[in-house]
Design a protein around this motif. Structure first.
Motif, short mmCIF file in Angstrom:
data_model
loop_
_atom_site.label_atom_id
_atom_site.label_comp_id
_atom_site.label_asym_id
_atom_site.label_seq_id
_atom_site.Cartn_x
_atom_site.Cartn_y
_atom_site.Cartn_z
N LYS A 3 -53.99 21.63 33.77
CA LYS A 3 -53.25 21.98 34.97
C LYS A 3 -52.82 20.77 35.78
O LYS A 3 -52.06 20.91 36.75
CB LYS A 3 -54.11 22.90 35.85
N LEU A 4 -53.30 19.62 35.44
CA LEU A 4 -52.90 18.41 36.17
C LEU A 4 -51.46 18.05 35.86
O LEU A 4 -50.96 18.32 34.76
CB LEU A 4 -53.82 17.26 35.79
N PRO A 5 -50.74 17.43 36.80
CA PRO A 5 -49.37 17.00 36.53
C PRO A 5 -49.33 15.95 35.41
O PRO A 5 -50.31 15.24 35.15
CB PRO A 5 -48.92 16.40 37.87
N VAL A 6 -48.18 15.87 34.79
CA VAL A 6 -48.03 14.95 33.66
C VAL A 6 -48.21 13.51 34.12
O VAL A 6 -48.75 12.67 33.39
CB VAL A 6 -46.64 15.15 33.01
N GLU A 7 -47.74 13.18 35.33
CA GLU A 7 -47.88 11.81 35.82
C GLU A 7 -49.34 11.39 35.93
O GLU A 7 -49.70 10.26 35.59
CB GLU A 7 -47.18 11.67 37.18
N ILE A 8 -50.19 12.31 36.42
CA ILE A 8 -51.62 11.98 36.56
C ILE A 8 -52.27 11.87 35.18
O ILE A 8 -53.09 10.97 34.93
CB ILE A 8 -52.33 13.03 37.44
N LEU A 9 -51.92 12.78 34.29
CA LEU A 9 -52.48 12.71 32.94
C LEU A 9 -52.06 11.43 32.23
O LEU A 9 -52.86 10.82 31.51
CB LEU A 9 -52.02 13.93 32.13
#
Length: 648
Positions: A3-9
């Motif tokens: 569920k985390l945004p792609v930028e954070i991942l």
């Protein structure tokens, strides 16, 4: 995590090592896409390159000198060690550099051209992954009663490309008995198709390449007409027309790969030494004999051309407006020759004919012909034992356009980047290409780079391309002669006379990795069968064992990704597949270990990893032992040679 945004991942994954990112790809489709990010793997390729290590050392050295320049007398033991060995601080320096700075450095290091697509994940595997060598199935003749089968020598190598989604590539080569053989080289990922790689798909009848199809008896047949030159450039494959061109002595055979039959045969007064290779555009074949450069237009055979011309002359009125004669509007327009005769053949005539359309060579010994990629569709480059590269323009052939002095003896030519397949209508071609040449200069290997760019407006009107010398590596390329060269991804690959295969960056200076085909023990042959002589001498003074002095006379990149990224190696007798993966027998052992562990459920992941690591160490230890043994044998041979030299 999903569920985390792609930028954070992406920021989290940036902290992982490349091996951990590979394992993460099997978690989910989302992690697969993020872990396969092309920019991330380009950054990993840069961080493992020679340029990144040099930049890190310079930065560490500069910071150490600045911080400790005030008082060298107060330096402690640790600081002195850091000053002497600044490479210790490389990891700390890299940890303090932001992702943006690393990305900019990787962009500056990237040598790919505009519009060139690079799969950096496959590029990282080719740069850092393990290397294994396997030999394709060797053709053999059935032995007599109580006799073993006799293996035939392979006398060349060509690649038949399949541009469909099936990617059913094939290897084409002539055999010493005058037959043509085809091997499977598919790019499928399934286990059954992968197991068929290297197997023989078809073989023609023996002697079809040495049979005289003209029906004319020669009063004094040349012995060289039935012998292979064995230089590696006598095979050319046209993937679009499914045709192979095989040179034997002074005979050029055109073979239909669907029927494995010779459809055309052309004889020349001199032996054929080189054929042009396939390009991303359709042009006639160029061949070099001992003393000439000729163009062979294979669109129609000689008999087909004569029949087509005669049939057109019978059915269609020849157009002669000055005589009031016009051709039929639905038929092709045919022009009379100045002497009033019908049109002649479009191929290059025999050199013995008056006014022959061929380019004479002032020095014998051509070895390589290059048709550069688009947009240089009219350029022909020729190199060989003479000290210059000869430049021709197909539109003004046989006039010599330009010569570029090299000073060395050149064995091979290649374009960087190589031709792109397939070619789309919206393809963007760069204004300039690099032409890389390999050979020797004063006994040492020579790797030379030339810049090929479109001609400017102030150049002569009969010249479309200019070739200029850019860089010559005659110090660190190799201590022996270079035999073959090619473009492999974003790298240059070449082989030398000591059995080494080396990869460098496109600048020709920075070495990426190297591999010796004589130290790749154990060598796995087709079908997983391991051929290793139990009587191989391992002493210090015995001479080298048979098979330990092979060299790669020709190397041919297959142009695939992941499982399809292979390098074909021809030694003069057989063909090998150099792959960037763990050898098959070790993979099998790992699979058996995994299955046994899973069944008993008593060995945890750490134990399995330890087992794999131990197997890997045993394999590397064995390779190192073979390498040291061969080095000592070579040193002993040198000692004996120097001692016998004084005894006459």
């Amino acid at each position: 995590m999903d569920k985390l945004p792609v930028e954070i991942l992406t920021s989290i994954l940036d902290l992982l090592a490349p091996r951990e990112k590979v394992q993460l790809q099997s978690v989910s489709k989302k992690f697969f896409d993020i872990a396969r990010d092309n920019n991330q793997w380009r950054l990993h390729c840069y961080e493992q390159s020679w340029a990144a290590k040099q930049a890190s050392r310079r930065a560490a050295r500069a910071e150490t000198l600045v911080s400790d320049a005030a008082s060298l007398t107060t330096l402690g033991q640790d600081s002195l060690r850091d000053l002497i060995e600044p490479s210790i601080q490389e990891d700390h320096e890299e940890a303090g550099v932001s992702w943006g700075e690393r990305a900019r450095a990787a962009t500056e290091w990237d040598t790919s051209t505009e519009g060139e697509h690079v799969d950096w994940y496959s590029e990282y595997i080719a740069r850092q992954g393990p290397v294994s060598l396997s030999w394709i199935e060797q053709p053999s003749a059935p032995g007599g009663k109580g006799k073993q089968e006799c293996a035939y020598e392979v006398k060349g190598m060509g690649l038949l490309k399949d541009w469909s989604s099936a990617r059913q590539n094939k290897i084409v080569a002539p055999l010493e008995d005058g037959s043509v053989c085809i091997w499977d080289l598919n790019h499928a990922h399934c286990a059954s198709s992968q197991a068929k790689k290297g197997s023989i798909l078809g073989r023609s009848e023996p002697g079809i390449l040495t049979t005289n199809l003209s029906g004319r008896r020669e009063s004094a047949p040349s012995k060289t007409a039935l012998e292979f030159i064995n230089l590696g450039e006598g095979v050319s494959v046209d993937s679009l027309r499914q045709r192979a061109y095989l040179a034997i002595g002074n005979v050029l055979n055109e073979v239909d790969l669907n029927t494995l039959r010779v459809v055309s045969q052309q004889r020349y007064p001199w032996s054929i030494f080189a054929l042009s290779q396939e390009t991303d555009y359709s042009v006639p074949l160029t061949l070099a004999t001992t003393l000439s450069l000729q163009i062979y237009d294979s669109r129609l055979s000689a008999v087909e051309e004569e029949e087509a011309i005669s049939s057109r002359c019978e059915q269609v009125s020849i157009s002669a407006p000055e005589l009031g004669i016009f051709a039929h509007p639905d038929s092709p327009l045919l022009q009379l020759q100045p002497n009033g005769q019908p049109p002649t053949r479009i191929r290059s005539p025999e050199p013995s004919e008056k006014g022959a359309n061929y380019a004479p060579l002032f020095q014998p010994g051509p070895l390589s012909i290059l048709h550069p990629p688009a947009p240089h569709v009219n350029t022909i480059l020729l190199a060989g034992r003479f000290p210059s590269i000869l430049c021709y323009d197909r539109r003004f052939f046989p006039r010599l356009q330009k010569t570029v002095h090299s000073g060395g003896r050149i064995c091979g030519l290649a374009s960087v980047p190589g031709p792109r397949f397939p070619v789309f209508s919206d393809s963007v071609y760069p204004e300039s290409h690099s032409v890389v040449a390999c050979g020797d200069y004063n006994g040492r290997g020579s790797l030379e780079l030339y810049n090929l760019k479109s001609a400017e407006h102030n150049t002569p009107p009969d010249r479309t391309s200019n070739l200029d010398s850019e860089y010559k590596n005659r110090q660190s390329a190799a201590s022996s002669r270079l035999l073959s060269v090619g473009s492999h991804g974003t790298r240059i690959v070449f082989s030398d006379a000591e059995g080494n295969i080396k990869w460098t960056e496109r600048d020709g200076r920075s070495e990426v990795r190297r591999w010796n085909i004589n130290t790749s023990q154990p060598q796995i042959h087709f079908g997983g069968r391991q051929e290793r002589s139990g009587e191989e001498p391992r002493g210090l003074w015995p001479s080298q064992s048979p098979g330990s002095h092979e060299v790669a006379r020709k190397i041919l990149p297959t142009g695939g990704n992941l499982t399809g990224d292979e390098l074909l190696v021809w030694t003069g007798e057989r063909i090998g597949r150099l792959k960037f993966s763990i050898p098959a027998e070790y993979q099998k052992e790992e699979e058996e270990d995994d299955d046994d562990t899973f069944m008993h459920a008593e060995v945890d992941e750490a134990t399995r990893e330890e087992m794999r690591h131990r197997q890997r160490e045993d394999w590397e230890r064995e390779q190192y032992g073979d390498y040291m043994r061969r080095a000592l044998e070579r040193q002993a041979d040198e000692v004996r040679w120097m001692g016998n030299r004084g005894l006459g």
